[in-house]
Scaffold this active site. Sequence first.
Site, PDB file in Angstrom:
ATOM      1  CB  CYS A 114      -1.008  -0.092   1.061  1.00  0.00           C
ATOM      2  SG  CYS A 114      -1.955   1.402   1.444  1.00  0.00           S
ATOM      3  CB  SER A 122      -0.414   4.065   3.916  1.00  0.00           C
ATOM      4  OG  SER A 122      -1.450   4.445   3.635  1.00  0.00           O
ATOM      5  CG  HIS A 137       2.401   8.423   2.106  1.00  0.00           C
ATOM      6  ND1 HIS A 137       2.776   8.740   1.049  1.00  0.00           N
ATOM      7  CD2 HIS A 137       1.272   8.004   2.161  1.00  0.00           C
ATOM      8  CE1 HIS A 137       1.778   8.919   0.295  1.00  0.00           C
ATOM      9  NE2 HIS A 137       0.565   8.349   1.062  1.00  0.00           N
ATOM     10  CG  HIS A 193      -1.009  -0.237   6.687  1.00  0.00           C
ATOM     11  ND1 HIS A 193      -0.023   0.018   5.512  1.00  0.00           N
ATOM     12  CD2 HIS A 193      -2.033   0.125   6.027  1.00  0.00           C
ATOM     13  CE1 HIS A 193      -0.805   0.561   4.523  1.00  0.00           C
ATOM     14  NE2 HIS A 193      -1.853   0.618   4.879  1.00  0.00           N
ATOM     15  CB  CYS A 245      -5.267  -1.698   4.024  1.00  0.00           C
ATOM     16  SG  CYS A 245      -5.333   0.118   3.666  1.00  0.00           S
TER      17      CYS A 245
HETATM   18  P1  CND Z   1      -1.513   3.618  -5.542  1.00  0.00           P
HETATM   19  O1  CND Z   1      -0.037   4.172  -5.872  1.00  0.00           O
HETATM   20  O2  CND Z   1      -1.846   2.182  -5.744  1.00  0.00           O
HETATM   21  O3  CND Z   1      -2.479   4.455  -6.558  1.00  0.00           O
HETATM   22  C1  CND Z   1      -2.334   5.901  -6.694  1.00  0.00           C
HETATM   23  C2  CND Z   1      -2.700   6.041  -8.005  1.00  0.00           C
HETATM   24  O4  CND Z   1      -2.913   7.672  -8.112  1.00  0.00           O
HETATM   25  C3  CND Z   1      -2.336   5.489  -9.261  1.00  0.00           C
HETATM   26  O5  CND Z   1      -2.881   4.939 -10.017  1.00  0.00           O
HETATM   27  C4  CND Z   1      -1.419   7.011  -9.698  1.00  0.00           C
HETATM   28  O6  CND Z   1      -1.158   6.925 -11.167  1.00  0.00           O
HETATM   29  C5  CND Z   1      -2.242   8.046  -9.399  1.00  0.00           C
HETATM   30  N1  CND Z   1      -1.959   9.338  -9.655  1.00  0.00           N
HETATM   31  C6  CND Z   1      -0.864   9.637  -9.082  1.00  0.00           C
HETATM   32  N2  CND Z   1      -0.869  11.065  -9.579  1.00  0.00           N
HETATM   33  C7  CND Z   1      -1.846  11.463  -9.917  1.00  0.00           C
HETATM   34  C8  CND Z   1      -2.497  12.729 -10.423  1.00  0.00           C
HETATM   35  N3  CND Z   1      -1.844  13.985 -10.236  1.00  0.00           N
HETATM   36  N4  CND Z   1      -3.838  12.531 -10.773  1.00  0.00           N
HETATM   37  C9  CND Z   1      -4.484  11.454 -10.722  1.00  0.00           C
HETATM   38  N5  CND Z   1      -3.992  10.354 -10.459  1.00  0.00           N
HETATM   39  C10 CND Z   1      -2.374  10.486 -10.070  1.00  0.00           C
HETATM   40  O7  CND Z   1      -1.666   3.991  -4.034  1.00  0.00           O
HETATM   41  P2  CND Z   1      -3.004   3.248  -3.002  1.00  0.00           P
HETATM   42  O8  CND Z   1      -4.131   3.081  -3.781  1.00  0.00           O
HETATM   43  O9  CND Z   1      -1.949   2.283  -2.170  1.00  0.00           O
HETATM   44  O10 CND Z   1      -3.061   4.572  -1.957  1.00  0.00           O
HETATM   45  C11 CND Z   1      -3.535   5.826  -2.190  1.00  0.00           C
HETATM   46  C12 CND Z   1      -3.544   6.746  -1.222  1.00  0.00           C
HETATM   47  O11 CND Z   1      -4.556   6.383  -0.257  1.00  0.00           O
HETATM   48  C13 CND Z   1      -2.097   6.798  -0.516  1.00  0.00           C
HETATM   49  O12 CND Z   1      -2.151   8.353  -0.444  1.00  0.00           O
HETATM   50  C14 CND Z   1      -2.392   6.139   0.766  1.00  0.00           C
HETATM   51  O13 CND Z   1      -1.611   6.474   1.751  1.00  0.00           O
HETATM   52  C15 CND Z   1      -3.699   6.585   0.835  1.00  0.00           C
HETATM   53  C16 CND Z   1      -4.665   5.402   2.103  1.00  0.00           C
HETATM   54  C17 CND Z   1      -5.461   6.074   2.952  1.00  0.00           C
HETATM   55  C18 CND Z   1      -5.982   5.075   3.880  1.00  0.00           C
HETATM   56  C19 CND Z   1      -7.007   5.630   4.763  1.00  0.00           C
HETATM   57  O14 CND Z   1      -7.708   5.310   5.491  1.00  0.00           O
HETATM   58  N6  CND Z   1      -7.665   6.916   4.530  1.00  0.00           N
HETATM   59  C20 CND Z   1      -5.801   3.822   3.895  1.00  0.00           C
HETATM   60  N7  CND Z   1      -4.903   3.541   3.021  1.00  0.00           N
HETATM   61  C21 CND Z   1      -4.283   4.101   2.217  1.00  0.00           C
HETATM   62 ZN    ZN Z   2      -3.263   1.188   3.362  1.00  0.00          ZN
END
Ligand code: CND
Ligand code: ZN
Length: 366
Positions: free
Chosen positions: A40, A42, A45, A61, A166
């Site tokens: 993931c 996260s 980061h 996680h 997650c």
């Molecule tokens: P992952 O890297 O799989 O996906 C991110 C996507 O965003 C990719 O497809 C990228 O191509 C796309 N992207 C990048 N830049 C841009 C842009 N400028 N415009 C549009 N799309 C773009 O990441 P993930 O899905 O594992 O995680 C996504 C976020 O969610 C990340 O910040 C993570 O830390 C967060 C998250 C939050 C929570 C929560 O509880 N709120 C839980 N887990 C993960």
């Molecule tokens: Zn996550």
Amino acid sequence: MKTKAAVLYEANTPLVIEELDLDDPKEGEVLVKIGAAGICRSDWHFMAGEAKTALPAVLGHEGSGVVAEVGRGVTSVKPGDPVILSFVSRCGRCHFCTTGKPNLCDLHMATSTTMLDGTHRLHKGSTNYTPLSKLACFSQYSVTPETACVPCPTDLPMDKAAVIGCCVTTGVGAVVNAAEVKPGTTVAVVGCGGVGLNVLQGARLAGATRIIAVDINEGALEFAMQFGATHSVNPSQQDAEARVREITGGLGADYTFEVFGSGKTVEMAYNMARKGGTVTIVGIPPDGDDPSIDAVALVRQEKTLKGTYYGSAQLQVDMPRMVELYQTGRLNLDDLITRSYRLEDINEAYQDLNRGEVGRGVIMEF
Ligand code: CND
Ligand code: ZN
């Protein structure tokens, strides 16, 4: 006992695979043999220094496993039980736990670099290792709080159990618990990776009719069509906000979601919502990368801007629902998981994430 784990010693350096000492589970804790762990963003980061925790740390996680041993007083699981791991452990006593928001448990947050009692289980010599989210599932074994363990069916494959830990619960929960998307509405999802794909399929499940995938990666956009997207928009090739307005009859979307994690994409999701629309932030921007939101426009346009942590879920109730939705064919987790790795290949797994490989990667061999 000993456990092989992937350790983050310093941001912007590769994870190091090594053997650590793992203490026995204390009262209210469980020893879990990790079955699968998801890749993931996260965790990334922390690896990239975009988020901070005490180092060295064992990340991971999004996980699942089988209970190997239980500490004193543990009643909800026993050795041999398969479990989905929750990256928030609830204390059951704080304001949030007792008012139906266990995903926001105060004690869990206040002890973010240790176990709930403020001590460590992972060591080497005199050094303590932070167990990220009290799970540290980039490891063969982990000691977790009992409340991090959500029992799951024995016929649920470990990789599917891990992603429910997650990205599935976070993404689907953002739609059904946080935004409360209604049937017949329009949805735009900015960022269609592991979590965003589950926002898309959550929107399909909720009955949204126009579901717009927004991503700068063409491969991700194409892949998104399998998860309920009806339209795709690439902001690096077109005016994405204008295109979303066009698809939604000039209005903007009823619901928008930010699922990448940056100030810019938060602004994009905000601007794509119609007047009176709901903007839900799922992604976690790097420390200091804040969006600029016009407060007057927020008032005049009556938008709702909200965050959602862990799909605003009640983990013990919502995770079994995700299992049920998967096992009855309503959630597609089979195609979601596109690659599997050995723990030794974890740095490569993160390179793949950053290179834009579609879907979710999962560590399956420890
Ligand atoms: P992952 O890297 O799989 O996906 C991110 C996507 O965003 C990719 O497809 C990228 O191509 C796309 N992207 C990048 N830049 C841009 C842009 N400028 N415009 C549009 N799309 C773009 O990441 P993930 O899905 O594992 O995680 C996504 C976020 O969610 C990340 O910040 C993570 O830390 C967060 C998250 C939050 C929570 C929560 O509880 N709120 C839980 N887990 C993960
Ligand atoms: Zn996550």
